[in-house]
Design a protein around this motif. Sequence first.
Motif, PDB file in Angstrom:
ATOM      1  N   ASP A 254       0.771  -1.317   0.042  1.00 38.13           N
ATOM      2  CA  ASP A 254      -0.162   0.047   0.088  1.00 38.13           C
ATOM      3  C   ASP A 254       0.917   1.281   0.043  1.00 38.13           C
ATOM      4  O   ASP A 254       0.285   2.211   0.363  1.00 38.13           O
ATOM      5  N   VAL A 255       2.181   1.310  -0.268  1.00 35.51           N
ATOM      6  CA  VAL A 255       2.983   2.216  -0.352  1.00 35.51           C
ATOM      7  C   VAL A 255       3.376   2.553  -1.758  1.00 35.51           C
ATOM      8  O   VAL A 255       3.858   1.663  -2.277  1.00 35.51           O
ATOM      9  N   VAL A 256       3.056   3.556  -2.257  1.00 30.34           N
ATOM     10  CA  VAL A 256       3.705   4.096  -3.615  1.00 30.34           C
ATOM     11  C   VAL A 256       5.372   4.028  -3.624  1.00 30.34           C
ATOM     12  O   VAL A 256       5.758   4.775  -2.779  1.00 30.34           O
ATOM     13  N   VAL A 257       5.866   3.152  -4.519  1.00 27.49           N
ATOM     14  CA  VAL A 257       7.119   3.171  -4.889  1.00 27.49           C
ATOM     15  C   VAL A 257       7.913   3.780  -5.935  1.00 27.49           C
ATOM     16  O   VAL A 257       9.006   3.959  -6.322  1.00 27.49           O
ATOM     17  N   ALA A 258       6.635   3.800  -6.977  1.00 26.10           N
ATOM     18  CA  ALA A 258       7.068   4.250  -8.264  1.00 26.10           C
ATOM     19  C   ALA A 258       5.619   4.928  -8.832  1.00 26.10           C
ATOM     20  O   ALA A 258       4.569   4.487  -8.843  1.00 26.10           O
ATOM     21  N   THR A 283      -1.043  -0.015 -10.768  1.00 25.42           N
ATOM     22  CA  THR A 283      -2.495   0.859 -11.231  1.00 25.42           C
ATOM     23  C   THR A 283      -2.065   1.682 -12.263  1.00 25.42           C
ATOM     24  O   THR A 283      -0.875   2.107 -12.509  1.00 25.42           O
ATOM     25  N   ALA A 284      -3.187   2.164 -12.942  1.00 22.71           N
ATOM     26  CA  ALA A 284      -2.903   3.059 -14.142  1.00 22.71           C
ATOM     27  C   ALA A 284      -2.515   4.323 -13.360  1.00 22.71           C
ATOM     28  O   ALA A 284      -2.836   4.660 -12.171  1.00 22.71           O
ATOM     29  N   ALA A 285      -1.707   5.286 -13.862  1.00 19.84           N
ATOM     30  CA  ALA A 285      -0.974   6.394 -13.141  1.00 19.84           C
ATOM     31  C   ALA A 285      -2.000   7.246 -12.618  1.00 19.84           C
ATOM     32  O   ALA A 285      -2.971   7.746 -13.064  1.00 19.84           O
ATOM     33  N   GLY A 286      -1.939   7.465 -11.239  1.00 19.35           N
ATOM     34  CA  GLY A 286      -2.826   8.520 -10.569  1.00 19.35           C
ATOM     35  C   GLY A 286      -4.224   7.658 -10.108  1.00 19.35           C
ATOM     36  O   GLY A 286      -5.050   8.239  -9.706  1.00 19.35           O
ATOM     37  N   SER A 287      -4.437   6.517 -10.621  1.00 17.61           N
ATOM     38  CA  SER A 287      -5.598   5.738 -10.188  1.00 17.61           C
ATOM     39  C   SER A 287      -5.300   5.004  -8.429  1.00 17.61           C
ATOM     40  O   SER A 287      -4.237   4.954  -8.062  1.00 17.61           O
ATOM     41  N   ALA A 292      -6.431  -1.441  -8.990  1.00 13.83           N
ATOM     42  CA  ALA A 292      -5.341  -1.937  -9.432  1.00 13.83           C
ATOM     43  C   ALA A 292      -5.304  -3.029 -10.682  1.00 13.83           C
ATOM     44  O   ALA A 292      -6.498  -3.881 -10.795  1.00 13.83           O
ATOM     45  N   LEU A 293      -4.493  -2.774 -11.577  1.00  9.84           N
ATOM     46  CA  LEU A 293      -4.579  -3.529 -12.666  1.00  9.84           C
ATOM     47  C   LEU A 293      -3.700  -5.032 -12.482  1.00  9.84           C
ATOM     48  O   LEU A 293      -4.056  -6.071 -13.146  1.00  9.84           O
ATOM     49  N   ILE A 294      -2.871  -5.017 -11.570  1.00 11.00           N
ATOM     50  CA  ILE A 294      -2.140  -6.228 -11.013  1.00 11.00           C
ATOM     51  C   ILE A 294      -2.217  -5.976  -9.731  1.00 11.00           C
ATOM     52  O   ILE A 294      -1.727  -5.107  -9.106  1.00 11.00           O
ATOM     53  N   THR A 295      -2.262  -7.233  -8.953  1.00 10.67           N
ATOM     54  CA  THR A 295      -2.108  -7.268  -7.289  1.00 10.67           C
ATOM     55  C   THR A 295      -1.638  -8.799  -7.173  1.00 10.67           C
ATOM     56  O   THR A 295      -2.169  -9.871  -7.650  1.00 10.67           O
ATOM     57  N   THR A 296      -0.491  -8.804  -6.717  1.00  9.14           N
ATOM     58  CA  THR A 296       0.252 -10.311  -6.437  1.00  9.14           C
ATOM     59  C   THR A 296       1.111 -10.084  -5.233  1.00  9.14           C
ATOM     60  O   THR A 296       1.721  -9.143  -5.172  1.00  9.14           O
ATOM     61  N   LEU A 317      -1.671  -8.491 -18.375  1.00 11.48           N
ATOM     62  CA  LEU A 317      -0.531  -7.780 -17.624  1.00 11.48           C
ATOM     63  C   LEU A 317      -0.116  -8.707 -16.252  1.00 11.48           C
ATOM     64  O   LEU A 317      -0.988  -9.183 -15.553  1.00 11.48           O
ATOM     65  N   GLN A 318       1.160  -8.983 -16.115  1.00 12.37           N
ATOM     66  CA  GLN A 318       1.685  -9.677 -14.944  1.00 12.37           C
ATOM     67  C   GLN A 318       2.916  -9.048 -14.535  1.00 12.37           C
ATOM     68  O   GLN A 318       3.507  -8.332 -15.466  1.00 12.37           O
ATOM     69  N   LEU A 319       3.362  -9.083 -13.420  1.00 18.57           N
ATOM     70  CA  LEU A 319       4.458  -8.789 -12.843  1.00 18.57           C
ATOM     71  C   LEU A 319       5.547  -9.947 -13.054  1.00 18.57           C
ATOM     72  O   LEU A 319       5.225 -11.157 -12.580  1.00 18.57           O
TER      73      LEU A 319
END
Length: 451
Positions: A254-258, A283-287, A292-296, A317-319
């Motif tokens: 839950d912390v923004v790193v990028a 997430t898409a930038a600012g969303s 979230a588009l990806i959660t893992t 989309l995957q990490l």
Amino acid sequence: MTASLVLAGFGFGSVAAQEDATTPRATLRIVHGISGGPEVDVLLNGEVLAEAVPFGTVSEFMPVAPGDYVIQVVPTGQPAEAAIVQADLTVEGARSYIVVALGTPDAPEGRVYEVNLDEMTTGMARGRFINAAPDAGGLDLVVAGGEPLFGDVGYGDASDYIDLPPGTSSLDLRGDDDQVVSPIADVTIEESLAYEMVAVGQVADGSLTMLTLSTAVDPSCSAALGLGGAIEDACVRLTHVAPDSADVDVHVNDVVVAEGLTFATVTEFVMLPSGEAQIFSVTAAGSPIEEALITTDLGLDPGQAYEVLVTGDTEDLQLAITGIDLRPVPAGQARLGVIHASPDAGPVNIRLSDGTAVVEGLDFRGVSEYKAIDEGTYELQLSPAGDDQSVLLTSELQVTASIVYDIVVVGRPESQTLAIVVLTAPVPVQAEAIASPVASPGATPVDASGG
């Protein structure tokens, strides 16, 4: 008198001949432990490898190509015919060897000990004891006033390795009768180093002492990258390589790193808590994170560096995550790996212009093993697997020593956006007694513990 060279220690193996620029070198260092002996030169296939080495000293590590050699120890300035130690020596790449000339001028010997470069326990060092004192009999190495670290090690023998905690201690060398034959003051142990504690000299003339050799093995990523954080944290670099995706933000616990990461761009390294279930969200930038588009969950090992990549089509989309190898390299070499992040390029080969394979048949989201590569300028040729004549892309790569390169294949062939993104990180050089880490400019610690 000419003595033979005995191969001893950890896993001495078979020959691997040097064939191309991607052959890993070995490192070799010399210990002069011939008690009462003159200064010596060390020759490798007749060429001077080290010169004017006095008794009780240790050379720096020197890079050596894999192969078969004749190694000779001669009094300084003397020709090879005057060798007091001579033998055939087989060297394998990506290994580290210590050659110890020991004994007395009347009875010289030589031993080769291979350093254990296996991964270490986080926050610990590794050590063993080598007895190169010809008249001392079996020796114990004991913490002053305490129990033995290593017991009853015979002349010419090496103990097994043990884990050692960092710190400074006074040690004692004890003989067969448990009497202290030489006190050793203030031996400092640092994490991530392999130590060879070598007893040299003689009891009879009072020259008995101990040399402490260290080899950089497995530095924590915070040390290797100059982050200055906790050794148990992981170091993560984020790259956006999903060709049809808009700019993204990346959250960890839950912390923004990028923020606003665009296609084919990369962040600096950030330090993140290690553990089995670090929650990564894209997430898409600012969303908001709820969209979230990806959660893992991704597991991060203590002290390990990682590439984390946003990959795939918009509907897939995957990490992807892969570790970065920050272990020391021999002087003059670097390390090279490939990450395939082009969704529709199919399996690919990458070769150097001379035909040397960097990777073959690498699938989408695949990661190659790292290869050693000599410093220099190279042309990379990307082609479909099984069809090296149909070159999809060529790219020049300037390789600097002491760098790890991750070559990321991005974009799409059909839209003529296929490209190579080069990610780099510094690695230590196995050249000194202790390899010094090189700082990574702009590396930023981030508290993403979620607490």
